[in-house]
Design a protein around this motif. Sequence first.
Motif, PDB file in Angstrom:
ATOM      1  N   LYS A  52       0.898  -1.540   0.286  1.00 54.64           N
ATOM      2  CA  LYS A  52      -0.265   0.020   0.210  1.00 54.64           C
ATOM      3  C   LYS A  52       1.032   1.122   0.015  1.00 54.64           C
ATOM      4  O   LYS A  52       0.306   1.955  -0.661  1.00 54.64           O
ATOM      5  CB  LYS A  52      -1.435   0.467   1.686  1.00 54.64           C
ATOM      6  N   ALA A  53       1.842   0.896   0.616  1.00 54.92           N
ATOM      7  CA  ALA A  53       2.730   3.055   0.663  1.00 54.92           C
ATOM      8  C   ALA A  53       3.568   2.584  -0.326  1.00 54.92           C
ATOM      9  O   ALA A  53       4.135   3.850  -0.873  1.00 54.92           O
ATOM     10  CB  ALA A  53       3.866   2.707   1.758  1.00 54.92           C
ATOM     11  N   SER A  54       3.623   1.676  -1.583  1.00 57.78           N
ATOM     12  CA  SER A  54       4.857   1.957  -2.770  1.00 57.78           C
ATOM     13  C   SER A  54       3.822   2.560  -3.592  1.00 57.78           C
ATOM     14  O   SER A  54       2.871   2.262  -4.274  1.00 57.78           O
ATOM     15  CB  SER A  54       4.722   0.304  -3.339  1.00 57.78           C
ATOM     16  N   PRO A  55       4.493   3.632  -4.690  1.00 62.43           N
ATOM     17  CA  PRO A  55       5.969   3.292  -4.414  1.00 62.43           C
ATOM     18  C   PRO A  55       6.068   4.415  -2.991  1.00 62.43           C
ATOM     19  O   PRO A  55       5.533   5.480  -2.756  1.00 62.43           O
ATOM     20  CB  PRO A  55       6.180   4.287  -5.639  1.00 62.43           C
ATOM     21  N   PHE A  56       7.722   4.211  -3.045  1.00 63.64           N
ATOM     22  CA  PHE A  56       7.962   5.349  -1.501  1.00 63.64           C
ATOM     23  C   PHE A  56       8.610   6.532  -2.287  1.00 63.64           C
ATOM     24  O   PHE A  56       8.976   6.774  -3.363  1.00 63.64           O
ATOM     25  CB  PHE A  56       8.702   4.394  -0.820  1.00 63.64           C
ATOM     26  N   PRO A  57       7.863   7.548  -1.155  1.00 62.02           N
ATOM     27  CA  PRO A  57       8.610   8.793  -1.717  1.00 62.02           C
ATOM     28  C   PRO A  57      10.572   9.127  -2.169  1.00 62.02           C
ATOM     29  O   PRO A  57      11.491   7.479  -1.577  1.00 62.02           O
ATOM     30  CB  PRO A  57       8.918  10.059  -0.655  1.00 62.02           C
ATOM     31  N   ALA A  58      10.833   9.500  -2.674  1.00 64.01           N
ATOM     32  CA  ALA A  58      12.547  10.122  -3.452  1.00 64.01           C
ATOM     33  C   ALA A  58      13.608   9.665  -2.408  1.00 64.01           C
ATOM     34  O   ALA A  58      14.629   9.137  -2.870  1.00 64.01           O
ATOM     35  CB  ALA A  58      12.957  10.920  -3.858  1.00 64.01           C
ATOM     36  N   VAL A  59      13.127  10.200  -1.420  1.00 64.29           N
ATOM     37  CA  VAL A  59      13.878   9.437  -0.344  1.00 64.29           C
ATOM     38  C   VAL A  59      14.577   8.703   0.146  1.00 64.29           C
ATOM     39  O   VAL A  59      15.534   8.743   1.091  1.00 64.29           O
ATOM     40  CB  VAL A  59      13.821  11.029   1.150  1.00 64.29           C
ATOM     41  N   ALA A  60      13.900   7.595  -0.081  1.00 64.38           N
ATOM     42  CA  ALA A  60      13.643   6.378   0.232  1.00 64.38           C
ATOM     43  C   ALA A  60      14.013   5.388  -0.559  1.00 64.38           C
ATOM     44  O   ALA A  60      14.771   4.695  -0.291  1.00 64.38           O
ATOM     45  CB  ALA A  60      12.440   6.008   0.562  1.00 64.38           C
ATOM     46  N   ALA A  61      14.179   6.045  -2.053  1.00 65.24           N
ATOM     47  CA  ALA A  61      15.165   5.086  -3.175  1.00 65.24           C
ATOM     48  C   ALA A  61      16.362   4.983  -2.381  1.00 65.24           C
ATOM     49  O   ALA A  61      16.722   5.210  -1.904  1.00 65.24           O
ATOM     50  CB  ALA A  61      15.318   5.863  -4.155  1.00 65.24           C
ATOM     51  N   SER A  62      16.349   3.120  -2.945  1.00 66.75           N
ATOM     52  CA  SER A  62      17.844   2.309  -3.314  1.00 66.75           C
ATOM     53  C   SER A  62      18.070   1.960  -1.838  1.00 66.75           C
ATOM     54  O   SER A  62      19.554   2.387  -1.231  1.00 66.75           O
ATOM     55  CB  SER A  62      18.126   2.939  -4.333  1.00 66.75           C
ATOM     56  N   ARG A  63      16.927   1.853  -0.109  1.00 70.45           N
ATOM     57  CA  ARG A  63      16.971   2.057   0.792  1.00 70.45           C
ATOM     58  C   ARG A  63      16.887   0.442   1.319  1.00 70.45           C
ATOM     59  O   ARG A  63      15.847   0.507   0.539  1.00 70.45           O
ATOM     60  CB  ARG A  63      17.004   3.014   0.980  1.00 70.45           C
ATOM     61  N   CYS A  64      17.556  -0.044   1.836  1.00 75.17           N
ATOM     62  CA  CYS A  64      16.491  -0.762   3.136  1.00 75.17           C
ATOM     63  C   CYS A  64      16.362  -0.823   4.594  1.00 75.17           C
ATOM     64  O   CYS A  64      16.734   0.282   5.427  1.00 75.17           O
ATOM     65  CB  CYS A  64      17.551  -2.332   3.470  1.00 75.17           C
ATOM     66  N   PHE A  65      14.870  -1.396   5.501  1.00 79.04           N
ATOM     67  CA  PHE A  65      14.648  -0.963   6.717  1.00 79.04           C
ATOM     68  C   PHE A  65      13.961  -2.395   6.344  1.00 79.04           C
ATOM     69  O   PHE A  65      13.657  -3.071   5.805  1.00 79.04           O
ATOM     70  CB  PHE A  65      12.819  -0.238   5.640  1.00 79.04           C
ATOM     71  N   SER A  66      13.599  -1.647   7.802  1.00 75.80           N
ATOM     72  CA  SER A  66      13.610  -2.774   9.080  1.00 75.80           C
ATOM     73  C   SER A  66      12.944  -2.270  10.337  1.00 75.80           C
ATOM     74  O   SER A  66      13.259  -1.435  10.943  1.00 75.80           O
ATOM     75  CB  SER A  66      14.325  -3.529   9.749  1.00 75.80           C
ATOM     76  N   VAL A  67      11.018  -2.662   9.677  1.00 76.68           N
ATOM     77  CA  VAL A  67      10.063  -2.007  11.148  1.00 76.68           C
ATOM     78  C   VAL A  67       9.118  -3.078  11.869  1.00 76.68           C
ATOM     79  O   VAL A  67       8.756  -3.876  10.990  1.00 76.68           O
ATOM     80  CB  VAL A  67       8.898  -1.206   9.358  1.00 76.68           C
ATOM     81  N   PRO A  68       8.874  -2.816  12.844  1.00 76.19           N
ATOM     82  CA  PRO A  68       8.378  -3.589  13.380  1.00 76.19           C
ATOM     83  C   PRO A  68       6.427  -3.154  13.251  1.00 76.19           C
ATOM     84  O   PRO A  68       6.269  -1.867  13.205  1.00 76.19           O
ATOM     85  CB  PRO A  68       8.379  -3.376  15.098  1.00 76.19           C
ATOM     86  N   VAL A  69       5.195  -4.979  13.006  1.00 80.03           N
ATOM     87  CA  VAL A  69       4.257  -3.695  12.509  1.00 80.03           C
ATOM     88  C   VAL A  69       3.666  -4.534  13.987  1.00 80.03           C
ATOM     89  O   VAL A  69       3.455  -6.256  13.860  1.00 80.03           O
ATOM     90  CB  VAL A  69       4.033  -4.275  11.109  1.00 80.03           C
TER      91      VAL A  69
END
Length: 74
Positions: A52-69
């Motif tokens: 649902k969040a894709s595409p991510f903003p330009a500041v998040a491009a080419s990065r990796c994330f780990s998040v708790p939901v």
Amino acid sequence: CYPAVARRYQQRGTVQLSFCTDASGGTASSKVTVSSGAEVLDAAARGCVVEKASPFPAVAASRCFSVPVRFGAR
């Protein structure tokens, strides 16, 4: 994004989700790194955060994330 069936059966848990974005902000990869113990919550976390969040903003491009939901947390 809390699935109705999980809410009905009072399923709670935290899903640890990891994902990477590509240069255009799309999702390059995603996976559940720690399951909540309920497949329906794991799938919901992935769908809610990544799809649902894709595409991510330009500041998040080419990065990796780990998040708790968290589901059902107060």
